[in-house]
Design an enzyme around this catalytic site. Structure first.
Site, PDB file in Angstrom:
ATOM      1  N   GLY A 157     -31.943 -20.504  14.301  1.00 22.06           N
ATOM      2  CA  GLY A 157     -32.216 -19.939  15.626  1.00 22.06           C
ATOM      3  C   GLY A 157     -32.062 -20.936  16.762  1.00 22.06           C
ATOM      4  O   GLY A 157     -32.560 -20.727  17.867  1.00 22.06           O
ATOM      5  N   ILE A 180     -23.572 -20.870  19.516  1.00 17.15           N
ATOM      6  CA  ILE A 180     -23.293 -21.117  20.933  1.00 17.15           C
ATOM      7  C   ILE A 180     -22.876 -22.575  21.137  1.00 17.15           C
ATOM      8  O   ILE A 180     -21.901 -22.877  21.828  1.00 17.15           O
ATOM      9  CB  ILE A 180     -24.529 -20.769  21.789  1.00 17.15           C
ATOM     10  CG1 ILE A 180     -24.717 -19.258  21.775  1.00 17.15           C
ATOM     11  CG2 ILE A 180     -24.399 -21.291  23.213  1.00 17.15           C
ATOM     12  CD1 ILE A 180     -26.052 -18.782  22.243  1.00 17.15           C
ATOM     13  N   CYS A 182     -19.161   5.243  21.774  1.00 20.93           N
ATOM     14  CA  CYS A 182     -19.109   5.719  20.395  1.00 20.93           C
ATOM     15  C   CYS A 182     -20.084   6.890  20.174  1.00 20.93           C
ATOM     16  O   CYS A 182     -19.767   8.017  20.513  1.00 20.93           O
ATOM     17  CB  CYS A 182     -19.336   4.564  19.423  1.00 20.93           C
ATOM     18  SG  CYS A 182     -18.659   4.903  17.811  1.00 20.93           S
ATOM     19  N   PHE A 222     -20.416   8.701  23.263  1.00 22.15           N
ATOM     20  CA  PHE A 222     -19.270   9.583  23.531  1.00 22.15           C
ATOM     21  C   PHE A 222     -19.522  10.927  22.837  1.00 22.15           C
ATOM     22  O   PHE A 222     -19.390  11.998  23.423  1.00 22.15           O
ATOM     23  CB  PHE A 222     -18.017   8.899  22.982  1.00 22.15           C
ATOM     24  CG  PHE A 222     -16.791   9.755  22.802  1.00 22.15           C
ATOM     25  CD1 PHE A 222     -15.842   9.862  23.819  1.00 22.15           C
ATOM     26  CD2 PHE A 222     -16.541  10.420  21.601  1.00 22.15           C
ATOM     27  CE1 PHE A 222     -14.685  10.616  23.643  1.00 22.15           C
ATOM     28  CE2 PHE A 222     -15.388  11.174  21.411  1.00 22.15           C
ATOM     29  CZ  PHE A 222     -14.455  11.284  22.442  1.00 22.15           C
ATOM     30  N   ARG A 225     -17.403   7.124  11.921  1.00 15.66           N
ATOM     31  CA  ARG A 225     -17.041   8.011  10.832  1.00 15.66           C
ATOM     32  C   ARG A 225     -16.759   9.423  11.376  1.00 15.66           C
ATOM     33  O   ARG A 225     -15.917  10.127  10.905  1.00 15.66           O
ATOM     34  CB  ARG A 225     -18.216   8.083   9.849  1.00 15.66           C
ATOM     35  CG  ARG A 225     -17.811   7.845   8.442  1.00 15.66           C
ATOM     36  CD  ARG A 225     -18.976   7.799   7.480  1.00 15.66           C
ATOM     37  NE  ARG A 225     -19.003   6.517   6.815  1.00 15.66           N
ATOM     38  CZ  ARG A 225     -19.992   5.659   6.850  1.00 15.66           C
ATOM     39  NH1 ARG A 225     -21.085   5.941   7.535  1.00 15.66           N
ATOM     40  NH2 ARG A 225     -19.924   4.522   6.204  1.00 15.66           N
ATOM     41  N   HIS A 269     -15.523   0.804  21.013  1.00 11.87           N
ATOM     42  CA  HIS A 269     -16.528  -0.134  21.530  1.00 11.87           C
ATOM     43  C   HIS A 269     -15.860  -1.150  22.455  1.00 11.87           C
ATOM     44  O   HIS A 269     -15.441  -2.219  21.995  1.00 11.87           O
ATOM     45  CB  HIS A 269     -17.201  -0.873  20.370  1.00 11.87           C
ATOM     46  CG  HIS A 269     -18.043   0.000  19.512  1.00 11.87           C
ATOM     47  ND1 HIS A 269     -19.365   0.263  19.773  1.00 11.87           N
ATOM     48  CD2 HIS A 269     -17.738   0.705  18.396  1.00 11.87           C
ATOM     49  CE1 HIS A 269     -19.854   1.072  18.858  1.00 11.87           C
ATOM     50  NE2 HIS A 269     -18.881   1.361  18.002  1.00 11.87           N
ATOM     51  N   GLU A 287     -17.052  -3.178  24.332  1.00 12.14           N
ATOM     52  CA  GLU A 287     -17.807  -4.441  24.424  1.00 12.14           C
ATOM     53  C   GLU A 287     -17.243  -5.537  23.527  1.00 12.14           C
ATOM     54  O   GLU A 287     -17.516  -6.714  23.745  1.00 12.14           O
ATOM     55  CB  GLU A 287     -19.296  -4.230  24.113  1.00 12.14           C
ATOM     56  CG  GLU A 287     -19.613  -3.581  22.790  1.00 12.14           C
ATOM     57  CD  GLU A 287     -19.595  -2.050  22.855  1.00 12.14           C
ATOM     58  OE1 GLU A 287     -19.049  -1.502  23.828  1.00 12.14           O
ATOM     59  OE2 GLU A 287     -20.114  -1.423  21.914  1.00 12.14           O
TER      60      GLU A 287
HETATM   61  N1  GLN Z   1     -22.710   7.534  13.946  1.00 11.08           N
HETATM   62  C1  GLN Z   1     -21.486   7.798  14.615  1.00 11.08           C
HETATM   63  C2  GLN Z   1     -20.303   7.827  13.646  1.00 11.08           C
HETATM   64  O1  GLN Z   1     -20.404   7.365  12.540  1.00 11.08           O
HETATM   65  C3  GLN Z   1     -21.269   6.790  15.732  1.00 11.08           C
HETATM   66  C4  GLN Z   1     -21.045   5.414  15.232  1.00 11.08           C
HETATM   67  C5  GLN Z   1     -21.258   4.370  16.294  1.00 11.08           C
HETATM   68  O2  GLN Z   1     -21.831   4.636  17.330  1.00 11.08           O
HETATM   69  N2  GLN Z   1     -20.804   3.156  16.039  1.00 11.08           N
HETATM   70  O3  GLN Z   1     -19.252   8.314  14.002  1.00 11.08           O
END
Ligand code: GLN
Length: 565
Positions: free
Chosen positions: A42, A47, A412, A415, A492, A537, A539
Site C-alpha cells: 500500500g 505509482i 456499460c 448504458f 456479457r 468503458h 475510462e
Molecule cells: N453486468 C453487465 C453485463 O455483463 C454490465 C457489465 C459492466 O458494467 N461492466 O453486461
C-alpha cells in the site's frame, strides 16, 4: 555474451540449468529495473514505478513495464473490486490489476498480456508445458523451472517491445511466501544478465510515530535485510514517509544497506500523485538509475512543460463541480479508480475540479428520493456494475436526470439501465428489464450468445478493444470528431436487437454501433443537453494529457455556465 550466460544457455537435460532464452536474445541489450516492496504493502509501488518509468521514457528510452502479482488467480477478472480495486481491461482483453492502469496513464502507451503476470498465469503456463512433455523428463521444480519461466517472460517482453528498459514491479513485500519465487527469479536474472544490467530498487517505509515526533528507520532496515537475505542487493532505496526523509534517517539506512547516500532518496506524501515525477526528478533518481545502467537520459523540456501545465491546472482549478456517482462499492474509491482519474483529466481540460458525491441507490425508491439525491449535483454517472442490487434506484436517478436536463453519462451497466429507463417510461414497455437481473421481464437487455459466436466469443464476456462505428451528425460524432473509434469493453449483456426499432422510434439515437453486427455501443438523446450512454468503458483510454473525449464533453456540459443559468 557474458560467461554466465553462455554456461546457462545449454539446452540439454544433463545439467541443473533451466533458463529458456528466446531466440535472438542478447544479454545487456535490454536493461532491467526491478522494484521491490518492503515493510508493508500500500505504499504506492505502482505509482512510484510509473513515475520513474515516465522520467526514463521522457528521457528518450523505450520503456516496457511489467507487473507481477503473486496470487493464484490467472487474471484479475474474478477478483472482487471491493477487495482488490478495479479490474483494468487492456486493449487485448486482459483483465488486469489496477496498477496497469497507472502505467498506461503515466506512460500513455497501450499494454497487453505480456505486461502482466500473475502466479496463477505462471503456474498454468508451467502445467501446460509439463503436460506437453516440454521439461524433458525432469522433475519440475521451483528452481530452476518456475524461476526460469519468469525470466523467459521478462526476456520475451524485452524482445517484443524492443525495450531499452524493462520495468519490473514485484507485487507484495519481501517476506511474503507468494512472491518469494519471483524475488528469487530476479536474483537469478541479475546474475545472468551481468553487472550493470539490472538495477534493484527497494521501496521502503519510514515510521514516524506521533508520540516520538521523529522518523525511525528500524522497520525499513529489517525490510531491506529481508531482501538482502534473499540475495538482492538494492542499488537504490526510495523511502516513503509522511514528511520529507531527514538526512539522519537516510544516513542510517545507507549504513545498514550498502547503498550510498545519494541513492537513498525520500518520497514523501504529496498532494497529488502527478507531483511524484517532479519529486523524483529533483532527487535526480532517474539519472542515478540511468547512470547505474550505463544509459544517458536526455533533458526533455517539452515533456516537462506539458506536465507542469497539466499540474498547474489541476492544482489551481477555476471552478468546482459535483458529479453524482451511483454504485455498489461506494465505500471503496479504488474500485472506480479509472473513472475518478478520467474525471480528473477532463476536469483539467475544463479548468475545474470534480467533487464526487457518492449515491447509494438501494434506498432510492421513487422520483422524490431521486430528486433529493440529485439536488446538488451538476451531472450524474451510473458506472459499470453487475447484479440487481440498487438497479431500480439507478433507473429512478436516470429518469430524473433525463427529465430535468441533468448531464448524464452511463457506463456499460449505466448504458443498459438508461435503455431500460427509456423503454419503460417513454416507449411504454412497463416490464422492460435485463435478463441479468430478472428472468420474468421483457428482455430489452439480454445475453445473446448467437451474436457473441459471430465474434468468436462463445458465451464469454466480451472483453477488450473493439471498433465503434459512429453515425455522422450525432453528438457522439461531434465529441469524437471521427467516424470510427476504438474503445474497451467488458460485458456479457447487450441491447436486444428486437427492441431497437421501438427505442429509436421513440427518440433514442444509437449513435455508435458495431461496424457489422447489430450491437449497440453508444446511445444519446438529441433533445437533452447531455445524455449519453456507452456500452464500453471510456475510462480505460483516458490519459492525463489526452482525456477521453466523452469524459471531456460530459465534464464540459456539467460545468457549462448555461446549465446553471
Ligand atoms: N453486468 C453487465 C453485463 O455483463 C454490465 C457489465 C459492466 O458494467 N461492466 O453486461
Amino acid at each position: 555474451m557474458n560467461e554466465v550466460f553462455t554456461s546457462i544457455a545449454k539446452k540439454s537435460d544433463e545439467h541443473e540449468f533451466y533458463t529458456p532464452v528466446p531466440d535472438g536474445y542478447k544479454p545487456g541489450k535490454t536493461k532491467y529495473v526491478v522494484v521491490f516492496g518492503t515493510v508493508m504493502s500500500g505504499l504506492g509501488k505502482g505509482i512510484f514505478s510509473s513515475a520513474l518509468a515516465k522520467l526514463m521514457q521522457d528521457g528518450g528510452l523505450v520503456v516496457a513495464p511489467v507487473k507481477f502479482d503473486g496470487y493464484l488467480n490467472v487474471d484479475a477478472g474474478t477478483l472482487n473490486p471491493y477487495r482488490h480495486g478495479e479490474v483494468f481491461v487492456l486493449d487485448d482483453g486482459t483483465e488486469s490489476d489496477m496498477d496497469l492502469g497507472t502505467y498506461e496513464r503515466f506512460l500513455d502507451c497501450p499494454l497487453s498480456k505480456e505486461n502482466y503476470l500473475t502466479g496463477g498465469k505462471l503456474f498454468s503456463m508451467i502445467l501446460n508445458r509439463e503436460r506437453k512433455g516440454k521439461y524433458l523428463g525432469r522433475d519440475v521444480q521451483f528452481i530452476p523451472h518456475v524461476t526460469g519461466e519468469i525470466k523467459r517472460f521478462m526476456r520475451e517482453l524485452a524482445m517484443l517491445r524492443n525495450a531499452d528498459l524493462v520495468f519490473i514491479e514485484v507485487g507484495g513485500t519481501a517476506g511474503d511466501i507468494e512472491n518469494a519465487y519471483f524475488i528469487e527469479a530476479m536474483r537469478e536474472l541479475a546474475y545472468e544478465e551481468g553487472p550493470g544490467n539490472v538495477c534493484n530498487v527497494a521501496l521502503t517505509y519510514l515510521l514516524e510515530p506521533q508520540f516520538l515526533g521523529e522518523q525511525k528507520s528500524k522497520a525499513a532496515q529489517l525490510g531491506i535485510k529481508a531482501l538482502l537475505g534473499m540475495g538482492i542487493q538494492p542499488h537504490i532505496i526510495a523511502c516513503r514517509s509522511t514528511n520529507p526523509a531527514t538526512e539522519k534517517v537516510r544516513e542510517k539506512i545507507s549504513v545498514f544497506s550498502n547503498v550510498p547516500m545519494e541513492r537513498v532518496v525520500g518520497v514523501h506524501d504529496m498532494d497529488s500523485v502527478y507531483l511524484i515525477p517532479d519529486l523524483l526528478e529533483q532527487a535526480g533518481l532517474h539519472r542515478r538509475v540511468a547512470e547505474f545502467l550505463g544509459f544517458t537520459v536526455k533533458d526533455n523540456p517539452i515533456a516537462r512543460a506539458q506536465w507542469h501545465e497539466f499540474m498547474a491546472s489541476l492544482l489551481h482549478p477555476k471552478k468546482k463541480i459535483t458529479i453524482g456517482m451511483t454504485g455498489k462499492y461506494t465505500g471503496l474509491r479504488d474500485s472506480y479508480a479509472s473513472i475518478l482519474k478520467s474525471l480528473e483529466h477532463a476536469g483539467v481540460a475544463s479548468g475545474c475540479s470534480v467533487n464526487i458525491k457518492w449515491i447509494e441507490t438501494t434506498a432510492i425508491k421513487d422520483d422524490q428520493a431521486a430528486a433529493e439525491a440529485l439536488k446538488d449535483v451538476d451531472g450524474i454517472i451510473v458506472p459499470g456494475g453487475f447484479g440487481k442490487r440498487g438497479s431500480e434506484g439507478k433507473i429512478a436517478c436516470i429518469q430524473y436526470a433525463r427529465e430535468h436536463n441533468i448531464p448524464y453519462l452511463g457506463l456499460c451497466f449505466g448504458f443498459q439501465m438508461a435503455v431500460l429507463e427509456y423503454a419503460r417510461h417513454v416507449c411504454g414497455i412497463s416490464k422492460a428489464g435485463s435478463t441479468e437481473l430478472d428472468t420474468d421481464c421483457e428482455p430489452v437487455i439480454d445475453i445473446l450468445p448467437e451474436q457473441k459466436k459471430i465474434e468468436g466469443l462463445g458465451g464469454n464476456m466480451r472483453l477488450g478493444g473493439r471498433d465503434v462505428e459512429i453515425k455522422s451528425g450525432t453528438k457522439a460524432h461531434a465529441i469524437y470528431g471521427a467516424s470510427h473509434v476504438r474503445e474497451r469493453f467488458r460485458h456479457r449483456y447487450e441491447v436486444n436487437p428486437d427492441y431497437i426499432a421501438q427505442l429509436e422510434k421513440a427518440g433514442m439515437v444509437f449513435s455508435g454501433k458495431h461496424p457489422e453486427h447489430p450491437i449497440m455501443q453508444i446511445l444519446e438523446l438529441p433533445k437533452h443537453p447531455f445524455f449519453v450512454g456507452v456500452q464500453f468503458h471510456p475510462e480505460f483510454t483516458s490519459r492525463p494529457l489526452r482525456p477521453n473525449p466523452l469524459y471531456k464533453a460530459f465534464v464540459a456540459a456539467a460545468s457549462s455556465p448555461d446549465r446553471r443559468a
